[in-house]
Design an enzyme around this catalytic site. Structure first.
Site, short mmCIF file in Angstrom:
data_model
loop_
_atom_site.label_atom_id
_atom_site.label_comp_id
_atom_site.label_asym_id
_atom_site.label_seq_id
_atom_site.Cartn_x
_atom_site.Cartn_y
_atom_site.Cartn_z
N ARG A 4 4.66 12.15 13.61
CA ARG A 4 3.23 11.86 13.63
C ARG A 4 2.61 12.52 14.85
O ARG A 4 3.06 12.29 15.98
CB ARG A 4 2.98 10.35 13.70
CG ARG A 4 3.47 9.63 12.47
CD ARG A 4 2.89 8.25 12.41
NE ARG A 4 3.55 7.47 11.38
CZ ARG A 4 3.15 6.25 11.02
NH1 ARG A 4 2.12 5.68 11.64
NH2 ARG A 4 3.79 5.60 10.08
N ARG A 37 0.85 -1.20 0.00
CA ARG A 37 0.00 0.00 0.00
C ARG A 37 0.89 1.24 0.00
O ARG A 37 2.09 1.14 0.21
CB ARG A 37 -0.83 0.02 1.29
CG ARG A 37 0.05 0.05 2.53
CD ARG A 37 -0.67 0.28 3.83
NE ARG A 37 0.24 0.53 4.93
CZ ARG A 37 0.90 -0.39 5.62
NH1 ARG A 37 0.75 -1.67 5.33
NH2 ARG A 37 1.72 -0.05 6.60
#
Ligand code: MV4
Length: 446
Positions: A338, A292
């Site tokens: 993040r 992905r």
């Protein structure tokens, strides 16, 4: 090229894909759950369709609802983003059966590489170094103990259907191996309905280094260099960077070539990430392939100047890669932090709620990928990541300074986030001196 696609995802990656579509003149159709109704990024799509209640099983994982939306909106393709259905070969097959292009690999490649035992065999066949371990799956404790004594302890038992650290157990001797084998197998059976396990030598204090790859339908494969993702906590990446700060030019070249060999051997198409472990002697070993686009893809976009989502759309639409490997440059250093809605004081438990204050950082070399704006609700139903802060500067030292300044500028209230812990890591001597491995946070950050 497609004229209209559906985005089967939410949040920042949905927005990221909407933007790529807009730049390419492709209409975007976004699906959303009742919990995401009214979210500001949804307005940026050309069309939005509610597919069900908040619970992922009833919305973002609800294949019939998503396919119905795709039929109603009459799209030619579906981008799955990451997470949810992105690595679901069954979903990719249903898309194909419905005449909708799945923007990603073919279902067969996804299935094959999703099986870590098969992926290991492919890497071996491509003459890419794998961690010493079992030929295929391990059938019983006896076989595990025999092999462990041959290759030497410590060893690790992993689930063939695993990934992301689930169903893994380390063993240091015959006794703990008996236990590790049984627990790993049970955990794998419970989590993946597949108790297949395999064994590898346990690599001590590794760095996690991964290579971004893109393949077209004609078998052309390019790499976009590596990302170092060693800064993780409980298998959740927190900080990623490119280049890997401890790789020499020769090893980097071998690593990137190895990634291409694996992807060619698998006869793969679209974006992939080939994961490796780097040991203390800077030897690398293949571990798995992610089929992905990944959360951390912007790190690669910044250092190469390539828009990976646009490239995914192009190759899925049948265009060949129009770049040569030697034309892909790597410039400077990019770092991503993040920003998760988590409370460090409560062991990083998710911290959902209303975002009353949201002030973005900015300036030269600063990029923020987020779907959040002031007044947004962070839902308890989904992943806690609310933003990605990416910086791109000429050197690692400058990138770290810019990142620390940007983290300080970033104001998110009243919910708790990973901003303080990221700042702490970026100030840590071991991070600055590249003396980190995948256990860095657990061992050094309080
Ligand atoms: C390993 C390993 C040591 N030796 N394999 C964890 C997630 C999965 N993708 C592979 N993982 C590991 N595999 C061998 N043979 C250590 C880990 C590991 C790890 C890897 C990457 C990033 C963080 C990690 C944290 C703990 C363990």
């Amino acid at each position: 090229m497609f004229s209209r696609i559906l985005i089967a995802n939410r949040g920042e990656i949905a927005l990221r894909i909407i933007r790529a579509c807009r730049e390419m003149g492709i209409e975007s159709v976004v699906v959303y759950s009742e919990a995401d109704r009214g979210a500001s990024y949804i307005e940026l799509a050309d069309q939005a369709i509610c597919i069900g209640p908040a619970s992922p099983a009833q919305s973002y994982l609800n294949i019939p609802a998503i396919i119905s939306a795709a039929e109603v909106a009459d799209v030619e393709a579906i981008h799955p983003g990451y997470g949810f259905l992105a690595e679901n070969a069954h979903f990719a097959q249903i898309c194909a059966d419905c005449g909708i292009t799945f923007i990603g690999p073919r279902p067969e490649s996804m299935k094959m590489l999703g099986d870590k035992v098969a992926a290991r065999a492919i890497a071996k066949k491509a003459h890419v170094p794998v961690v010493p371990g079992s030929e295929g799956k391990i059938k019983d404790e006896k076989e595990a103990i025999k092999l462990a004594n041959k290759i030497g302890y410590p060893v690790i038992i992993k689930a063939a259907a695993g990934g992301g650290g689930r169903g893994m157990r380390v063993a240091h001797n015959d006794i703990s191996l008996r236990n590790a084998f049984a627990t790993a197998k049970n955990e794998a059976e419970a989590a993946f309905k597949d108790g297949t396990v395999y064994l590898e030598k346990y690599v001590v204090e590794p760095r996690h280094v991964e290579v971004q790859v893109m393949a077209d339908k004609s078998g052309n494969v390019l790499h976009f260099f590596e990302r170092d993702c060693s800064i993780q906590r409980r298998h959740q990446k927190l900080i990623e960077e490119s280049p890997c700060p401890v790789l020499d030019e020769h090893t980097r070249e071998e690593l990137c070539k190895s990634a291409i060999k694996v992807i060619k051997e698998a006869n793969y198409e679209n974006a992939a990430t080939v994961e490796f472990l780097l040991d203390r002697d800077k030897r690398f070993y293949f571990i798995e392939v992610n089929t992905r686009i990944q959360v951390e893809h912007p790190v690669t976009e910044m250092v190469t100047g390539v828009d990976l989502i646009k490239m995914q759309l192009k190759v899925a639409g049948g265009q060949n890669l129009n770049l040569r490997q030697k034309d892909i440059e790597h410039n400077g250093v990019a770092i991503e932090c993040r920003i998760n809605a988590e409370d460090p004081a409560r062991n990083f438990a998710p911290c959902p709620g209303k975002v009353e204050k949201f002030i973005l950082p900015g300036g030269m070399g600063v990029r923020v990928d987020t779907h959040i704006s002031q007044g947004a609700m962070v839902s308890p139903h989904y992943d806690s990541m609310i933003a990605k802060l990416i910086v791109h500067r000429p050197t690692r030292g400058e990138a770290i300074i810019t990142m620390k300044c940007a983290l300080s500028e970033f104001r998110i209230e009243p919910i708790k986030t990973t901003i303080p812990i990221c700042h702490k890591i970026l100030s840590h001597n071991r991070y600055l001196q590249n003396k980190v491995d995948t256990s860095f946070i657990e061992q050094n950050i309080t």
